[in-house]
Scaffold this motif. Structure first.
Motif, PDB file in Angstrom:
ATOM      1  N   ARG A 188       0.844  -1.188   0.000  1.00 42.69           N
ATOM      2  CA  ARG A 188       0.000   0.000   0.000  1.00 42.69           C
ATOM      3  C   ARG A 188       0.884   1.245   0.000  1.00 42.69           C
ATOM      4  O   ARG A 188       1.862   1.332   0.733  1.00 42.69           O
ATOM      5  CB  ARG A 188      -0.900  -0.003   1.233  1.00 42.69           C
ATOM      6  CG  ARG A 188      -1.820   1.200   1.288  1.00 42.69           C
ATOM      7  CD  ARG A 188      -2.761   1.137   2.457  1.00 42.69           C
ATOM      8  NE  ARG A 188      -3.621   2.311   2.504  1.00 42.69           N
ATOM      9  CZ  ARG A 188      -4.568   2.503   3.415  1.00 42.69           C
ATOM     10  NH1 ARG A 188      -4.777   1.596   4.355  1.00 42.69           N
ATOM     11  NH2 ARG A 188      -5.309   3.587   3.395  1.00 42.69           N
ATOM     12  N   HIS A 189       0.505   2.220  -0.822  1.00 43.67           N
ATOM     13  CA  HIS A 189       1.323   3.411  -0.950  1.00 43.67           C
ATOM     14  C   HIS A 189       0.492   4.570  -1.493  1.00 43.67           C
ATOM     15  O   HIS A 189      -0.620   4.377  -1.989  1.00 43.67           O
ATOM     16  CB  HIS A 189       2.486   3.152  -1.915  1.00 43.67           C
ATOM     17  CG  HIS A 189       2.020   2.908  -3.312  1.00 43.67           C
ATOM     18  ND1 HIS A 189       1.401   1.750  -3.706  1.00 43.67           N
ATOM     19  CD2 HIS A 189       2.048   3.723  -4.415  1.00 43.67           C
ATOM     20  CE1 HIS A 189       1.084   1.821  -4.985  1.00 43.67           C
ATOM     21  NE2 HIS A 189       1.454   3.004  -5.445  1.00 43.67           N
ATOM     22  N   GLN A 190       1.041   5.735  -1.372  1.00 40.22           N
ATOM     23  CA  GLN A 190       0.478   6.926  -1.991  1.00 40.22           C
ATOM     24  C   GLN A 190       1.598   7.638  -2.725  1.00 40.22           C
ATOM     25  O   GLN A 190       2.746   7.638  -2.276  1.00 40.22           O
ATOM     26  CB  GLN A 190      -0.114   7.873  -0.938  1.00 40.22           C
ATOM     27  CG  GLN A 190      -1.247   7.260  -0.134  1.00 40.22           C
ATOM     28  CD  GLN A 190      -1.802   8.247   0.875  1.00 40.22           C
ATOM     29  OE1 GLN A 190      -2.279   9.328   0.515  1.00 40.22           O
ATOM     30  NE2 GLN A 190      -1.737   7.888   2.142  1.00 40.22           N
ATOM     31  N   VAL A 191       1.288   8.234  -3.850  1.00 41.43           N
ATOM     32  CA  VAL A 191       2.300   8.951  -4.624  1.00 41.43           C
ATOM     33  C   VAL A 191       2.448  10.354  -4.045  1.00 41.43           C
ATOM     34  O   VAL A 191       1.797  11.312  -4.475  1.00 41.43           O
ATOM     35  CB  VAL A 191       1.920   9.006  -6.122  1.00 41.43           C
ATOM     36  CG1 VAL A 191       3.012   9.707  -6.923  1.00 41.43           C
ATOM     37  CG2 VAL A 191       1.694   7.602  -6.651  1.00 41.43           C
ATOM     38  N   LYS A 192       3.285  10.472  -3.044  1.00 44.93           N
ATOM     39  CA  LYS A 192       3.544  11.759  -2.428  1.00 44.93           C
ATOM     40  C   LYS A 192       4.873  11.676  -1.669  1.00 44.93           C
ATOM     41  O   LYS A 192       5.315  10.573  -1.300  1.00 44.93           O
ATOM     42  CB  LYS A 192       2.406  12.155  -1.490  1.00 44.93           C
ATOM     43  CG  LYS A 192       2.245  11.271  -0.264  1.00 44.93           C
ATOM     44  CD  LYS A 192       1.109  11.779   0.613  1.00 44.93           C
ATOM     45  CE  LYS A 192       1.000  10.961   1.898  1.00 44.93           C
ATOM     46  NZ  LYS A 192      -0.098  11.459   2.753  1.00 44.93           N
TER      47      LYS A 192
END
Length: 228
Positions: free
Chosen positions: A144-148
């Motif tokens: 799980r990840h977010q592009v930030k």
């Protein structure tokens, strides 16, 4: 992994050792008696006590053997391919702590062929998987990840969607152990342990002593860890 010299490989912030003046960023050296616990999380810590990248070569005892080129013709080379004792868990909290100690009993562990992919090695005749699910390179990012910026600080243990392969087995850990004898005529020589492919992180102990660690698709020619 570096899965007697007791050899154990373990897939596992910050008290970093100073880099050598001529060293590459991310490579650290010292005499730590145990991992600091940050190595597999911090992107700035690439390796501890691992030799820096260089052209691949092997040492030969004489010109005649060197002309044969392949390392198996050198008396200063020993293959560790073969059966190793192996233990797999789906999450780091379930790992066998202390397994690298010489008196730790691994007689009940499975045997696994090295080199191999543990996911595929665990494929059973009935189609079940004993050592986690194979994750193919054409799949989405598995954690799980977010592009930030700085999203990595959230770690890989965050709960992903239920249809992701890592929903249950969030961060697999394989522990390897095997014994072997170092040839007598190697006495007094520098000895290096070479891993031709470890994905994606490992710790190494020899005879219960912490040697080092490395990460990020450890492939030749930069997979040589020095024994200290």
């Amino acid at each position: 992994m570096m899965r007697n010299r007791m050899i154990s490989a373990f897939l596992l912030a910050l008290a970093l050792m100073p880099c050598r003046a001529d060293g590459l960023s991310g490579f650290f050296y010292g005499e730590d008696k145990a991992p600091g616990g940050h190595e597999w999380e911090c992107p700035d810590s690439l390796a501890y006590n691992k030799e820096q990248p260089r052209a691949c070569f092997f040492t030969f005892a004489d010109e005649e053997s060197a002309r044969k080129v392949l390392p198996e013709y050198s008396r200063y080379w020993k293959s560790l391919d073969g059966d190793w004792k192996f233990h797999w868990v789906g999450n780091p909290s379930e790992r066998p702590i202390g397994f690298y100690k010489p008196d730790y009993d691994v007689s009940g562990w499975d045997n696994i062929r090295v080199p191999s992919n543990w996911n595929l090695a665990g494929l059973q005749k009935d189609g079940s998987l004993k050592y986690g699910k194979p994750i193919y390179v054409n799949q989405k990012v598995i954690f799980r990840h977010q592009v930030k910026p700085d999203d990595w600080r959230g770690g890989v243990m965050r709960t992903p969607p239920e249809d992701w392969a890592t929903f249950k087995d969030r961060n697999e850990v394989g522990s390897y152990r095997r014994s072997f004898n170092v040839p007598a005529d190697w006495k007094g020589r520098a000895v290096y342990l070479n891993f031709d492919g470890v994905d994606s992180f490992f710790y190494l102990w020899v005879n219960g002593k912490y040697v080092g660690s490395a990460k990020i698709h450890v492939t030749p020619p930069d997979s040589i860890s020095r024994l200290i």
